[in-house]
Scaffold this active site. Structure first.
Site, PDB file in Angstrom:
ATOM      1  N   HIS A  72       1.422   1.105  -4.091  1.00  0.00           N
ATOM      2  CA  HIS A  72       1.258   0.534  -5.438  1.00  0.00           C
ATOM      3  C   HIS A  72       1.750   1.451  -6.555  1.00  0.00           C
ATOM      4  O   HIS A  72       1.963   0.991  -7.668  1.00  0.00           O
ATOM      5  CB  HIS A  72      -0.220   0.244  -5.702  1.00  0.00           C
ATOM      6  CG  HIS A  72      -0.778  -0.826  -4.825  1.00  0.00           C
ATOM      7  ND1 HIS A  72      -0.154  -2.013  -4.624  1.00  0.00           N
ATOM      8  CD2 HIS A  72      -1.918  -0.868  -4.095  1.00  0.00           C
ATOM      9  CE1 HIS A  72      -0.882  -2.766  -3.809  1.00  0.00           C
ATOM     10  NE2 HIS A  72      -1.942  -2.090  -3.460  1.00  0.00           N
ATOM     11  N   CYS A  94       6.214   2.266  -3.272  1.00  0.00           N
ATOM     12  CA  CYS A  94       7.287   1.361  -2.848  1.00  0.00           C
ATOM     13  C   CYS A  94       8.492   1.563  -3.780  1.00  0.00           C
ATOM     14  O   CYS A  94       8.322   1.610  -5.004  1.00  0.00           O
ATOM     15  CB  CYS A  94       6.778  -0.079  -2.942  1.00  0.00           C
ATOM     16  SG  CYS A  94       8.089  -1.284  -2.735  1.00  0.00           S
ATOM     17  N   HIS A 122      -5.475  -3.830 -11.716  1.00  0.00           N
ATOM     18  CA  HIS A 122      -4.805  -3.541 -10.446  1.00  0.00           C
ATOM     19  C   HIS A 122      -4.056  -2.202 -10.527  1.00  0.00           C
ATOM     20  O   HIS A 122      -3.438  -1.892 -11.541  1.00  0.00           O
ATOM     21  CB  HIS A 122      -3.823  -4.675 -10.120  1.00  0.00           C
ATOM     22  CG  HIS A 122      -3.301  -4.616  -8.724  1.00  0.00           C
ATOM     23  ND1 HIS A 122      -2.341  -3.718  -8.329  1.00  0.00           N
ATOM     24  CD2 HIS A 122      -3.607  -5.340  -7.629  1.00  0.00           C
ATOM     25  CE1 HIS A 122      -2.086  -3.891  -7.049  1.00  0.00           C
ATOM     26  NE2 HIS A 122      -2.843  -4.870  -6.599  1.00  0.00           N
ATOM     27  N   GLU A 124      -1.307  -1.121  -9.264  1.00  0.00           N
ATOM     28  CA  GLU A 124       0.137  -1.168  -9.569  1.00  0.00           C
ATOM     29  C   GLU A 124       0.364  -1.355 -11.074  1.00  0.00           C
ATOM     30  O   GLU A 124       1.194  -0.679 -11.680  1.00  0.00           O
ATOM     31  CB  GLU A 124       0.800  -2.317  -8.801  1.00  0.00           C
ATOM     32  CG  GLU A 124       2.292  -2.399  -9.093  1.00  0.00           C
ATOM     33  CD  GLU A 124       2.912  -3.743  -8.738  1.00  0.00           C
ATOM     34  OE1 GLU A 124       2.757  -4.188  -7.584  1.00  0.00           O
ATOM     35  OE2 GLU A 124       3.559  -4.331  -9.609  1.00  0.00           O
ATOM     36  N   CYS A 193       8.774  -9.133  -7.005  1.00  0.00           N
ATOM     37  CA  CYS A 193       9.408  -8.732  -5.741  1.00  0.00           C
ATOM     38  C   CYS A 193       9.764  -9.958  -4.897  1.00  0.00           C
ATOM     39  O   CYS A 193      10.758  -9.974  -4.189  1.00  0.00           O
ATOM     40  CB  CYS A 193       8.452  -7.800  -5.008  1.00  0.00           C
ATOM     41  SG  CYS A 193       8.655  -7.776  -3.264  1.00  0.00           S
ATOM     42  N   SER A 265      -0.832  -7.331   3.842  1.00  0.00           N
ATOM     43  CA  SER A 265      -1.534  -6.116   4.269  1.00  0.00           C
ATOM     44  C   SER A 265      -1.967  -6.206   5.736  1.00  0.00           C
ATOM     45  O   SER A 265      -2.740  -5.373   6.204  1.00  0.00           O
ATOM     46  CB  SER A 265      -2.744  -5.876   3.362  1.00  0.00           C
ATOM     47  OG  SER A 265      -3.501  -7.062   3.236  1.00  0.00           O
TER      48      SER A 265
HETATM   49  S1  SF4 Z   1       5.087  -6.654  -2.460  1.00  0.00           S
HETATM   50 FE1  SF4 Z   1       7.215  -5.971  -2.811  1.00  0.00          FE
HETATM   51  S2  SF4 Z   1       7.067  -4.492  -4.488  1.00  0.00           S
HETATM   52 FE2  SF4 Z   1       4.989  -4.760  -3.699  1.00  0.00          FE
HETATM   53  S3  SF4 Z   1       4.778  -3.126  -2.174  1.00  0.00           S
HETATM   54 FE3  SF4 Z   1       5.498  -4.945  -1.068  1.00  0.00          FE
HETATM   55  S4  SF4 Z   1       7.770  -4.723  -1.022  1.00  0.00           S
HETATM   56 FE4  SF4 Z   1       6.974  -3.328  -2.594  1.00  0.00          FE
END
Ligand code: SF4
Length: 287
Positions: A72, A94, A122, A124, A193, A265
């Site tokens: 995140h 990521c 959150h 992220e 994403c 997850s």
């Molecule tokens: S959902 Fe997309 S941006 Fe988020 S961790 Fe996974 S690959 Fe990366």
């Protein structure tokens, strides 16, 4: 009974990369504390804990010498703070999230008020907001519930990477409708994403052609809950399970086609265990 596994399911690339990084360090017998939970899945957390990877809420709580940023990501201050505390920092952010950090930083430096469409609590979103510094607002509601101190004359709109495209579009429309009198410029950067949207789309399609859906993932995983809601909305009997042990054989009675999907997850081995349990109940995987 046919078993049909969704073509888009389980770990996204960012989470897979982060978990594999932790496993690699664990093999070298380096005890690691992740800053926040690496993933909202108790089976993965348990397996990593057995290998020496545990979670700490923040650097203040880190007891060992090595901490890790999860997929995140975090704000820019964490590196300095780790250095001042003598903690070695492993960065498993990521790469897509990392890119959003730099976009937020650059837009704020160029004089934009950065508005992030996302859950302000959150991890992220908090990380992206910290990269933008002072000129930032993170919200899922527009107009925002908290009064903003921003002038909003020059706005840059970004999104949490896991938000749905349709929801972002609606949010953008609301911002445009209410801001155009005041704002001189509105810039939109699509930072979604797409993984979760693609998983939902594939699950919806699958749910329409089966008579039972099993959605695998941690109870605390919002993404898995949304997947299960998507399947249930398609009108099919749906069960959200964490492990194969939760399958009730009564669910399978009289069912000809069972669909299986999993949140971002959920690791492959948990999905494989569910499929194996269905095979033991007489199911056959459709290639
Ligand atoms: S959902 Fe997309 S941006 Fe988020 S961790 Fe996974 S690959 Fe990366």
């Amino acid at each position: 009974m046919e078993i049909i596994v969704s073509r888009k399911k389980g770990f996204c690339a960012g989470v897979r990369r982060a978990v594999e990084m932790m496993e690699r360090f664990a093999r070298e017998e380096v005890p690691i504390e992740t800053l926040g939970s690496i993933v909202h899945n108790p089976q993965v957390v348990e397996r990593l804990a057995a290998k020496g990877v545990t979670a700490a809420e923040s650097l203040v709580q880190v007891r060992g010498g090595t901490a890790a940023i999860t997929a995140h990501g975090m704000g820019p201050m964490v590196e300095e703070e780790a250095k001042s505390r003598g903690i070695r920092l492993i960065d498993a952010t990521c790469p897509i999230v990392k890119k959003v950090h730099l976009i937020a930083r650059d837009l704020a430096a160029a004089g934009y008020d950065v508005v992030i469409f996302g859950d302000p609590k959150h991890q992220e979103v908090r990380g992206i907001a910290e990269w933008a510094g002072e000129r930032v607002l993170a919200t899922l509601e527009w107009p925002p519930l908290a009064r903003s101190k921003l002038s909003l004359r020059k706005i840059a709109l970004l999104s949490q990477t896991t938000q749905g495209e349709e929801d972002f579009r609606l949010f953008i429309n609301k911002v445009l409708e209410s801001s155009l009198g005041r704002a001189r410029e509105v810039r939109i950067v699509n930072t979604i994403c797409g993984v979760t949207d693609a998983q939902k789309g594939a699950a919806r399609e699958l749910a329409q052609g089966v008579d039972l859906m099993l959605v695998i993932g941690g109870r605390a995983s919002a993404n898995t809950r949304h997947l299960a809601e998507t399947c249930a909305r398609a009108g099919v009997e749906t069960h959200h399970i964490e492990t194969a042990g939760e399958i009730d054989p009564n669910w399978l009675r009289g069912k000809n086609r069972v669909g299986v999907t999993a949140g971002t997850s959920t690791p492959d081995w948990v999905i494989e265990e569910v499929v194996a349990a269905l095979e033991l109940e007489g199911g056959e995987v459709l290639a």
